[in-house]
Design a protein around this motif. Structure first.
Motif, mmCIF file in Angstrom:
data_model
loop_
_atom_site.group_PDB
_atom_site.id
_atom_site.type_symbol
_atom_site.label_atom_id
_atom_site.label_comp_id
_atom_site.label_asym_id
_atom_site.label_seq_id
_atom_site.Cartn_x
_atom_site.Cartn_y
_atom_site.Cartn_z
ATOM 1 N N GLY A 1 -5.584 -10.058 6.704
ATOM 2 C CA GLY A 1 -5.881 -11.080 7.703
ATOM 3 C C GLY A 1 -5.654 -10.629 9.121
ATOM 4 N N ASP A 2 -5.104 -9.436 9.304
ATOM 5 C CA ASP A 2 -4.817 -8.918 10.639
ATOM 6 C C ASP A 2 -5.661 -7.675 10.897
ATOM 7 N N LYS A 3 -5.177 -6.530 10.468
ATOM 8 C CA LYS A 3 -5.938 -5.294 10.636
ATOM 9 C C LYS A 3 -7.109 -5.224 9.664
ATOM 10 N N ARG A 4 -6.876 -5.702 8.465
ATOM 11 C CA ARG A 4 -7.914 -5.767 7.441
ATOM 12 C C ARG A 4 -8.267 -7.231 7.235
ATOM 13 N N ILE B 1 0.851 -1.181 0.000
ATOM 14 C CA ILE B 1 0.000 0.000 0.000
ATOM 15 C C ILE B 1 0.889 1.234 0.000
ATOM 16 N N ARG B 2 0.690 2.112 -0.987
ATOM 17 C CA ARG B 2 1.532 3.300 -1.127
ATOM 18 C C ARG B 2 0.874 4.561 -0.582
ATOM 19 N N ARG B 3 -0.432 4.596 -0.503
ATOM 20 C CA ARG B 3 -1.141 5.792 -0.053
ATOM 21 C C ARG B 3 -2.182 5.431 1.001
ATOM 22 N N GLY B 4 -2.459 6.376 1.888
ATOM 23 C CA GLY B 4 -3.510 6.181 2.881
ATOM 24 C C GLY B 4 -2.979 5.822 4.245
ATOM 25 N N ARG B 5 -3.892 5.495 5.117
ATOM 26 C CA ARG B 5 -3.573 5.194 6.513
ATOM 27 C C ARG B 5 -2.659 3.980 6.649
ATOM 28 N N ASP B 6 -2.840 3.007 5.772
ATOM 29 C CA ASP B 6 -2.069 1.762 5.842
ATOM 30 C C ASP B 6 -0.826 1.780 4.962
ATOM 31 N N ALA B 7 -0.369 2.948 4.554
ATOM 32 C CA ALA B 7 0.790 3.060 3.657
ATOM 33 C C ALA B 7 1.997 2.329 4.246
ATOM 34 N N GLY B 8 2.669 1.568 3.392
ATOM 35 C CA GLY B 8 3.842 0.810 3.815
ATOM 36 C C GLY B 8 3.537 -0.627 4.187
ATOM 37 N N ASN B 9 2.270 -0.947 4.385
ATOM 38 C CA ASN B 9 1.878 -2.316 4.741
ATOM 39 C C ASN B 9 1.643 -3.148 3.488
ATOM 40 N N TYR B 10 1.679 -4.454 3.667
ATOM 41 C CA TYR B 10 1.433 -5.388 2.572
ATOM 42 C C TYR B 10 0.055 -6.010 2.733
ATOM 43 N N ALA B 11 -0.550 -6.391 1.617
ATOM 44 C CA ALA B 11 -1.870 -7.008 1.643
ATOM 45 C C ALA B 11 -2.031 -7.896 0.421
ATOM 46 N N VAL B 12 -3.172 -8.579 0.370
ATOM 47 C CA VAL B 12 -3.485 -9.488 -0.730
ATOM 48 C C VAL B 12 -4.770 -9.011 -1.401
ATOM 49 N N VAL B 13 -4.797 -9.042 -2.721
ATOM 50 C CA VAL B 13 -6.011 -8.700 -3.467
ATOM 51 C C VAL B 13 -6.978 -9.864 -3.316
ATOM 52 N N ILE B 14 -8.192 -9.574 -2.798
ATOM 53 C CA ILE B 14 -9.166 -10.646 -2.609
ATOM 54 C C ILE B 14 -10.369 -10.523 -3.540
ATOM 55 N N ARG B 15 -10.540 -9.349 -4.169
ATOM 56 C CA ARG B 15 -11.640 -9.168 -5.110
ATOM 57 C C ARG B 15 -11.320 -8.002 -6.026
ATOM 58 N N ILE B 16 -11.734 -8.105 -7.272
ATOM 59 C CA ILE B 16 -11.532 -7.025 -8.228
ATOM 60 C C ILE B 16 -12.882 -6.372 -8.503
ATOM 61 N N LYS C 1 -4.836 -17.772 6.420
ATOM 62 C CA LYS C 1 -4.167 -17.923 5.129
ATOM 63 C C LYS C 1 -3.686 -16.577 4.606
ATOM 64 N N LEU C 2 -4.473 -15.532 4.834
ATOM 65 C CA LEU C 2 -4.049 -14.192 4.412
ATOM 66 C C LEU C 2 -2.808 -13.760 5.179
ATOM 67 N N ARG C 3 -2.818 -13.961 6.500
ATOM 68 C CA ARG C 3 -1.651 -13.601 7.318
ATOM 69 C C ARG C 3 -0.427 -14.395 6.891
ATOM 70 N N TYR C 4 -0.610 -15.687 6.638
ATOM 71 C CA TYR C 4 0.491 -16.552 6.215
ATOM 72 C C TYR C 4 1.082 -16.042 4.895
ATOM 73 N N ALA C 5 0.236 -15.714 3.938
ATOM 74 C CA ALA C 5 0.702 -15.241 2.629
ATOM 75 C C ALA C 5 1.480 -13.937 2.775
ATOM 76 N N VAL C 6 0.969 -13.013 3.570
ATOM 77 C CA VAL C 6 1.640 -11.723 3.764
ATOM 78 C C VAL C 6 2.964 -11.917 4.497
ATOM 79 N N ASN C 7 2.969 -12.715 5.557
ATOM 80 C CA ASN C 7 4.199 -12.944 6.324
ATOM 81 C C ASN C 7 5.259 -13.645 5.494
ATOM 82 N N LYS C 8 4.856 -14.651 4.734
ATOM 83 C CA LYS C 8 5.795 -15.373 3.872
ATOM 84 C C LYS C 8 6.415 -14.428 2.844
#
Length: 104
Positions: free
Chosen positions: A44-47, A18-33, A84-91
Motif C-alpha cells: 500500500g506504500d511502495k508497492r 520479504i526475505r530476498r530482493g530489493r525490499d528484503a526486511g519489509n512486510y507486505a500482504v498477499v493479494i493474489r496467488i 487498507k493494505l497500509r493499515y494491515a501492515v502497520n497493525k
C-alpha cells in the motif's frame, strides 16, 4: 503434484516478510496467488495495489496472521484500497514490535 513441506502455503490477505530482493526486511500482504510457486504482494506504500510485486514463495517468510479487511475486500470487489493494505501492515508490525519488546 506434491508440494514440498518447506514451501509455505500462502493465502490471500496473509502477511509476509520479504526475505530476498530489493525490499528484503519489509512486510507486505498477499493479494493474489499466481500458482503454487509465485504470489503477488503489495504493502500500500511502495508497492501499491495497482503495481504489485510478484515473488517466489521461497523468498517470503509467512506468518499465521491474515488480514480480514483485505481478504473481505478482495472477495467482494476483487480490489483493496492502499489504505487498507497500509493499515494491515502497520497493525501487524506494531504487534510484532510489541512481542519483541516483551521478549527482551
Amino acid at each position: 503434484m506434491n508440494v514440498a513441506e518447506s514451501e509455505p502455503i500462502l493465502q490471500i490477505g496473509q502477511l509476509v516478510k520479504i526475505r530476498r530482493g530489493r525490499d528484503a526486511g519489509n512486510y507486505a500482504v498477499v493479494i493474489r496467488i499466481e500458482n503454487e510457486r509465485f504470489v503477488w504482494i503489495a504493502d500500500g506504500d511502495k508497492r501499491r495495489f495497482d503495481r504489485p510485486k510478484i515473488k517466489n514463495v521461497l523468498h517470503l517468510q509467512a506468518f499465521d496472521s491474515i488480514s480480514s479487511e483485505v481478504l473481505s475486500s478482495i472477495a467482494q470487489t476483487n480490489r483493496v484500497t492502499n489504505g487498507k493494505l497500509r493499515y494491515a501492515v502497520n497493525k501487524f508490525t506494531e504487534l510484532i514490535e510489541g512481542q519483541r519488546k516483551k521478549g527482551e
